[in-house]
Design an enzyme around this catalytic site. Structure first.
Site, PDB file in Angstrom:
ATOM      1  N   ASP A   1     -14.922  10.132   9.397  1.00 54.69           N
ATOM      2  CA  ASP A   1     -14.014   9.519   8.540  1.00 54.69           C
ATOM      3  C   ASP A   1     -12.724   9.947   9.111  1.00 54.69           C
ATOM      4  OD1 ASP A   1     -14.205   6.601   7.574  1.00 54.69           O
ATOM      5  OD2 ASP A   1     -12.367   6.859   7.238  1.00 54.69           O
TER       6      ASP A   1
ATOM      7  N   ARG B   1       0.864  -0.965   0.532  1.00 55.52           N
ATOM      8  CA  ARG B   1      -0.187   0.200   0.240  1.00 55.52           C
ATOM      9  C   ARG B   1       1.314   1.573   0.496  1.00 55.52           C
ATOM     10  NH1 ARG B   1      -5.324  -0.668   4.071  1.00 55.52           N
ATOM     11  NH2 ARG B   1      -5.659  -3.173   2.114  1.00 55.52           N
TER      12      ARG B   1
END
Length: 286
Positions: free
Chosen positions: A156, A48
């Site tokens: 978030d 990632r």
């Protein structure tokens, strides 16, 4: 343990993420976001973060970690680093029993107690499917009762998912769990069928406000107490002490008589909270 670390480092290759750099990154990720990154996640983290190497122009993980922790790059890079490592699985009407309880029990109880202006919070909203599902249920409810209104806060940690959530555009197959009647009222289909996309109706999007929030903050600045808080499938990434802190702060933001929803795979067992369980993974503030 030392042998395992040496083996892990050897497996990554000369330009890979070694155990020393992984330890530094995982400590920062935990301190910043509460997310535990065991050594078994090394390969995932390496994959990632490679796009961050490309984006920054840094050739390898040694250079990237030096940039973060020795040359002051962490303040600028933190948001991008956390965006890269957070998992954002979501669906419309995920764990549908929660929404059935909301419709059949939660909202009627609050209305019977005299509440007319509802405030709801999706505390880990990902790309928006959860708060828009909440809005669908909420809109159906208020349309049946005059004088009622609502607003939904959706937060978030990831800026990437918040950007997607604000757009409210989704692949057509994502709305399969939405009933035909709700699709007719709340979802718009693209005129270009080949795009395979739908968009949440503007009047529904207008009821949801999105903001970035870190659940590791010492206090949650959400304004007046909430009638309902959904914090689902995020606690599983925290250890027990972090879960206790987050749940305590969430309860501080909940109106007495309000409802807290956690994921079906999550538990509040062993944590002292001012709530009682009223359904599977649904809790009412005392």
């Amino acid at each position: 343990m030392a042998a395992a670390a040496v083996q892990t480092q050897a497996q990554t290759g000369p330009d890979g993420l070694n155990s020393r750099n992984f330890d530094a990154l995982s400590r920062f990720i935990y301190d910043y976001s509460g997310i535990k990154m065991p050594i078994t996640k090394l390969t995932m983290l390496e994959g990632r973060l490679r796009r961050r190497l490309r984006a920054t122009g840094i050739p390898d993980f040694n250079g990237y970690c030096d940039y973060l922790f020795k040359h002051g790059g962490i303040e600028k890079e933190a948001i991008f680093l956390i965006d890269a490592v957070t998992t954002n699985k979501t669906d419309f009407f995920r764990e549908p029993k929660h929404f059935e309880f909301m419709e059949s029990t939660g909202l009627p109880e609050l209305a019977a107690a005299g509440h007319k202006r509802f405030r709801l919070w999706s505390a880990a909203c990902s790309i928006g499917a959860e708060p828009y599902t909440m809005a669908m249920v909420m809109q159906d409810f208020v349309e049946k009762t005059s004088g009622m209104d609502y607003r939904i806060l959706a937060t978030d940690l990831s800026t990437d998912v918040l950007q997607a959530a604000r757009r409210g555009v989704y692949p057509r197959d994502m709305i399969q769990p939405v009933s035909a009647e709700m699709r007719r009222k709340y979802v718009m289909t693209s005129k270009d069928a080949s795009r395979g996309e739908v968009r949440v109706h503007p009047r529904l999007r207008a009821t949801v406000g999105f903001a970035r929030m870190n659940l590791m903050d010492n206090a949650y600045k959400v304004g007046e107490p909430m009638h309902m808080i959904f914090c689902r499938n995020v606690l599983i990434y925290f250890d027990k002490p972090t879960q206790a802190k987050v749940l305590t702060r969430l309860c501080d933001c909940l109106l007495p008589g309000g409802f807290l929803y956690v994921g079906h795979s999550e538990t509040v067992t062993g944590i002292s909270l001012p709530v009682r369980q009223v359904a599977n993974t649904v809790f009412k503030k005392i």
